[in-house]
Design an enzyme around this catalytic site. Structure first.
Site, PDB file in Angstrom:
ATOM      1  N   LYS A 135       0.871  -1.184   0.000  1.00 52.30           N
ATOM      2  CA  LYS A 135       0.000   0.000   0.000  1.00 52.30           C
ATOM      3  C   LYS A 135       0.902   1.227   0.000  1.00 52.30           C
ATOM      4  O   LYS A 135       2.060   1.154   0.411  1.00 52.30           O
ATOM      5  CB  LYS A 135      -0.872   0.013   1.253  1.00 52.30           C
TER       6      LYS A 135
HETATM    7  P1  NAD Z   1     -13.185   7.496  -2.382  1.00 58.16           P
HETATM    8  O1  NAD Z   1     -12.176   8.555  -2.192  1.00 58.16           O
HETATM    9  O2  NAD Z   1     -13.743   7.270  -3.731  1.00 58.16           O
HETATM   10  O3  NAD Z   1     -14.421   7.752  -1.375  1.00 58.16           O
HETATM   11  C1  NAD Z   1     -14.239   7.975  -0.012  1.00 58.16           C
HETATM   12  C2  NAD Z   1     -15.568   8.392   0.574  1.00 58.16           C
HETATM   13  O4  NAD Z   1     -15.404   8.541   1.998  1.00 58.16           O
HETATM   14  C3  NAD Z   1     -16.085   9.732   0.042  1.00 58.16           C
HETATM   15  O5  NAD Z   1     -17.471   9.641  -0.189  1.00 58.16           O
HETATM   16  C4  NAD Z   1     -15.820  10.688   1.210  1.00 58.16           C
HETATM   17  O6  NAD Z   1     -16.744  11.753   1.260  1.00 58.16           O
HETATM   18  C5  NAD Z   1     -16.029   9.747   2.388  1.00 58.16           C
HETATM   19  N1  NAD Z   1     -15.437  10.280   3.607  1.00 58.16           N
HETATM   20  C6  NAD Z   1     -14.175  10.724   3.797  1.00 58.16           C
HETATM   21  N2  NAD Z   1     -14.039  11.206   5.041  1.00 58.16           N
HETATM   22  C7  NAD Z   1     -15.239  11.046   5.644  1.00 58.16           C
HETATM   23  C8  NAD Z   1     -15.745  11.373   6.925  1.00 58.16           C
HETATM   24  N3  NAD Z   1     -14.965  11.909   7.853  1.00 58.16           N
HETATM   25  N4  NAD Z   1     -17.050  11.073   7.196  1.00 58.16           N
HETATM   26  C9  NAD Z   1     -17.847  10.526   6.261  1.00 58.16           C
HETATM   27  N5  NAD Z   1     -17.417  10.192   5.032  1.00 58.16           N
HETATM   28  C10 NAD Z   1     -16.132  10.458   4.732  1.00 58.16           C
HETATM   29  O7  NAD Z   1     -12.529   6.156  -1.771  1.00 58.16           O
HETATM   30  P2  NAD Z   1     -12.914   4.650  -2.100  1.00 58.16           P
HETATM   31  O8  NAD Z   1     -11.979   4.162  -3.149  1.00 58.16           O
HETATM   32  O9  NAD Z   1     -14.374   4.528  -2.288  1.00 58.16           O
HETATM   33  O10 NAD Z   1     -12.464   3.931  -0.754  1.00 58.16           O
HETATM   34  C11 NAD Z   1     -13.319   3.854   0.395  1.00 58.16           C
HETATM   35  C12 NAD Z   1     -12.808   2.755   1.314  1.00 58.16           C
HETATM   36  O11 NAD Z   1     -12.803   1.507   0.620  1.00 58.16           O
HETATM   37  C13 NAD Z   1     -11.386   2.911   1.842  1.00 58.16           C
HETATM   38  O12 NAD Z   1     -11.302   2.313   3.121  1.00 58.16           O
HETATM   39  C14 NAD Z   1     -10.566   2.104   0.858  1.00 58.16           C
HETATM   40  O13 NAD Z   1      -9.325   1.697   1.406  1.00 58.16           O
HETATM   41  C15 NAD Z   1     -11.496   0.934   0.667  1.00 58.16           C
HETATM   42  N6  NAD Z   1     -11.268   0.159  -0.556  1.00 58.16           N
HETATM   43  C16 NAD Z   1     -11.280   0.757  -1.772  1.00 58.16           C
HETATM   44  C17 NAD Z   1     -11.106  -0.025  -2.914  1.00 58.16           C
HETATM   45  C18 NAD Z   1     -11.179   0.560  -4.312  1.00 58.16           C
HETATM   46  O14 NAD Z   1     -11.136  -0.222  -5.256  1.00 58.16           O
HETATM   47  N7  NAD Z   1     -11.340   1.848  -4.482  1.00 58.16           N
HETATM   48  C19 NAD Z   1     -10.882  -1.405  -2.792  1.00 58.16           C
HETATM   49  C20 NAD Z   1     -10.898  -1.980  -1.524  1.00 58.16           C
HETATM   50  C21 NAD Z   1     -11.095  -1.186  -0.412  1.00 58.16           C
END
Ligand code: NAD
Length: 448
Positions: A135
């Site tokens: 990561k």
């Molecule tokens: P992203 O940046 O697209 O979205 C993040 C979301 O979290 C946004 O809607 C943002 O507004 C919200 N957020 C941030 N701070 C916040 C707060 N304090 N309160 C409420 N909401 C808040 O990110 P993503 O890619 O959707 O990732 C989200 C999670 O999923 C992370 O934990 C990431 O590690 C995990 N993840 C992502 C993927 C992927 O393929 N993108 C794969 C596996 C796991």
């Protein structure tokens, strides 16, 4: 101080409150039980104890192999220079090249990146893709920089870590704050810096735009995997996907795709929250329409087809399924006590703290753990990498059906471990992941 009494767990063979691996002190892990690294590694070490994993493997897996930190200057639009901090942590490569996302966020720390790299090792093993875990990230708020500044930040970061990544060695991908455009800049910079041989250097990252080496189905893959897991696991909890209500925390990539795909299966989205606010509509919020609104306005705040609510009202909303899909540790003791749901499907990584989890266990709320639930993203990243390396582009149907096979396989391995060790799902998922790693270590041994 919390005022919530420690509950008697209703979930069968839940992780005990006072679990304290001897390795915590031996390896100098932080003593704070809510420290994210201790939380994630602690769950694995508990599973390792339950299954009897040899101590030397527990030691190897409790620490990352490499922790890389870089500092690099970038010229801003106004001509000033700003110094940025970047990370790449390579946790383990026993099963294949390091693999994992890049987080662009102002609060990124080494401990978070180490935790997320560790989770990738476990996830890749559980879902059966030939990768290890890594990561990385940049301490930056992408919303505060112009497109030109972000391009220079991403390209300069790529050049700073170029010798530590590669299509056969370590393959980054998007995570919070990063997207397919950023991946395209990384692929192009790496291609420019690498000597062009017979292979395809753009395979150094996945999550690229479909027009530039990306895979169909990658953008929605994590949400698709969350829903595939729900469809598979809900019937044993006496829930039907087409009759479920749900709420989503975080409406970015994972949250919005989980919402859209779950709604398309007949489920109804009642409440949503993100960094801009909390909204609710008992009659249902159209997940597709909200996703378009968030794209245009940057968040859910101001969406007129639902009412604004408070944080507490959001968590207390009665639903069948709650999908945390924002950042880590957002379900602590207080939020866990507020939740009025039957199942938590962890779209985000490590969204539930150990204290929060004990409250959920005490209240009989089932948790579908992140290493199972959100493994869809890395699975389709693997498909993208295979397509890049073999110069193919697969149809969406092939991607979706292979993804479904991997998710169902991971769910089956988790269920089998739960049955064998009579434990709850999180421990079972770790055990299933550890079993594959243990076999690999037994065959390969330890050099020299
Ligand atoms: P992203 O940046 O697209 O979205 C993040 C979301 O979290 C946004 O809607 C943002 O507004 C919200 N957020 C941030 N701070 C916040 C707060 N304090 N309160 C409420 N909401 C808040 O990110 P993503 O890619 O959707 O990732 C989200 C999670 O999923 C992370 O934990 C990431 O590690 C995990 N993840 C992502 C993927 C992927 O393929 N993108 C794969 C596996 C796991």
């Amino acid at each position: 101080m919390s005022t919530i009494a420690a509950p008697t767990p209703k979930v069968k063979n839940a992780q005990p409150k006072d679990y304290n691996s001897p390795l915590f002190a031996e390896l100098g892990l932080p003593s704070d039980p809510n420290n994210l690294y201790r939380q994630t590694v602690g769950c694995m070490l508990y599973g390792a104890e339950v299954m009897g994993l040899p101590n030397y493997l527990q030691q190897i897996l409790a620490q990352p192999k490499n922790e890389i930190m870089v500092h690099f200057p970038v010229k801003m639009d106004d001509g000033r220079f700003q110094l940025f901090k970047g990370y790449r942590v390579q946790h383990n490569n026993a099963l294949g090249p390091y693999k994992g996302g890049l987080r662009f966020h102002p609060d990124v720390h080494l401990d978070d990146v180490k935790s997320l790299a560790f989770l990738m090792t476990m996830k890749c093993s559980l879902v059966g893709v030939p990768y290890g875990g890594g990561k990385g990230g940049i301490k930056v708020d992408p919303r505060k920089h112009s497109k030109g500044e972000m391009e220079r930040i991403v390209r300069r970061f790529t050049s700073a870590i170029a010798h530590n990544v590669g299509p056969e060695y370590d393959i980054p991908a998007p995570d919070v704050g990063s997207n397919s455009q950023h991946m395209a800049w990384i692929a192009d910079t790496y291609t420019f810096l690498s000597e062009i041989g017979g292979s395809n250097p753009t395979a150094v990252v996945t999550g690229k735009p479909v027009e530039y080496g990306g895979s169909l189905g990658r953008e929605k893959a994590t949400g698709q995997g969350v829903v595939d897991t729900l469809v598979e696991m809900l019937p044993e909890l006496n829930l039907r996907p087409d009759q479920c209500t749900f709420s989503v925390l975080g409406y970015g990539n994972v949250g919005s795709w989980s919402g859209k795909i779950f709604q398309d299966k007949g489920a109804k989205m009642i409440a949503v929250a993100d960094h801009t606010g909390f909204i609710k509509n008992d009659k249902g919020i159209d997940a597709h329409d909200l996703a378009k609104y968030v794209d245009q306005h940057g968040g859910v705040k101001g969406y007129t087809k639902a009412g604004a609510i408070t944080k507490e009202e959001f968590y207390r909303t009665k639903v069948d399924v709650f999908i945390p899909a924002a950042l880590e540790q957002m379900v602590q003791e207080t939020e866990a006590a507020w939740l009025d749901c039957k199942v938590v499907a962890e779209g985000a990584n490590a969204p539930t703290t150990p204290a929060g989890e004990r409250v959920l266990q005490g209240r009989g709320i089932e948790v579908l753990p992140a290493i199972l639930c959100n493994a869809g993203g890395v699975t389709v990243s693997y498909f993208e990498w295979v397509q890049n390396k073999t110069f193919q582009s697969w149809e969406l149907e092939k991607v979706d059906s292979l993804l479904n096979k991997h998710m169902l396989g991971a769910a089956a391995r988790t269920r089998a471990a739960r049955k064998k060790y009579n434990c709850e799902l999180r421990t079972a998922a770790y055990i299933a992941a550890l079993e594959r790693l243990q076999k690999a270590y037994e065959f390969r041994g330890i050099f020299p």
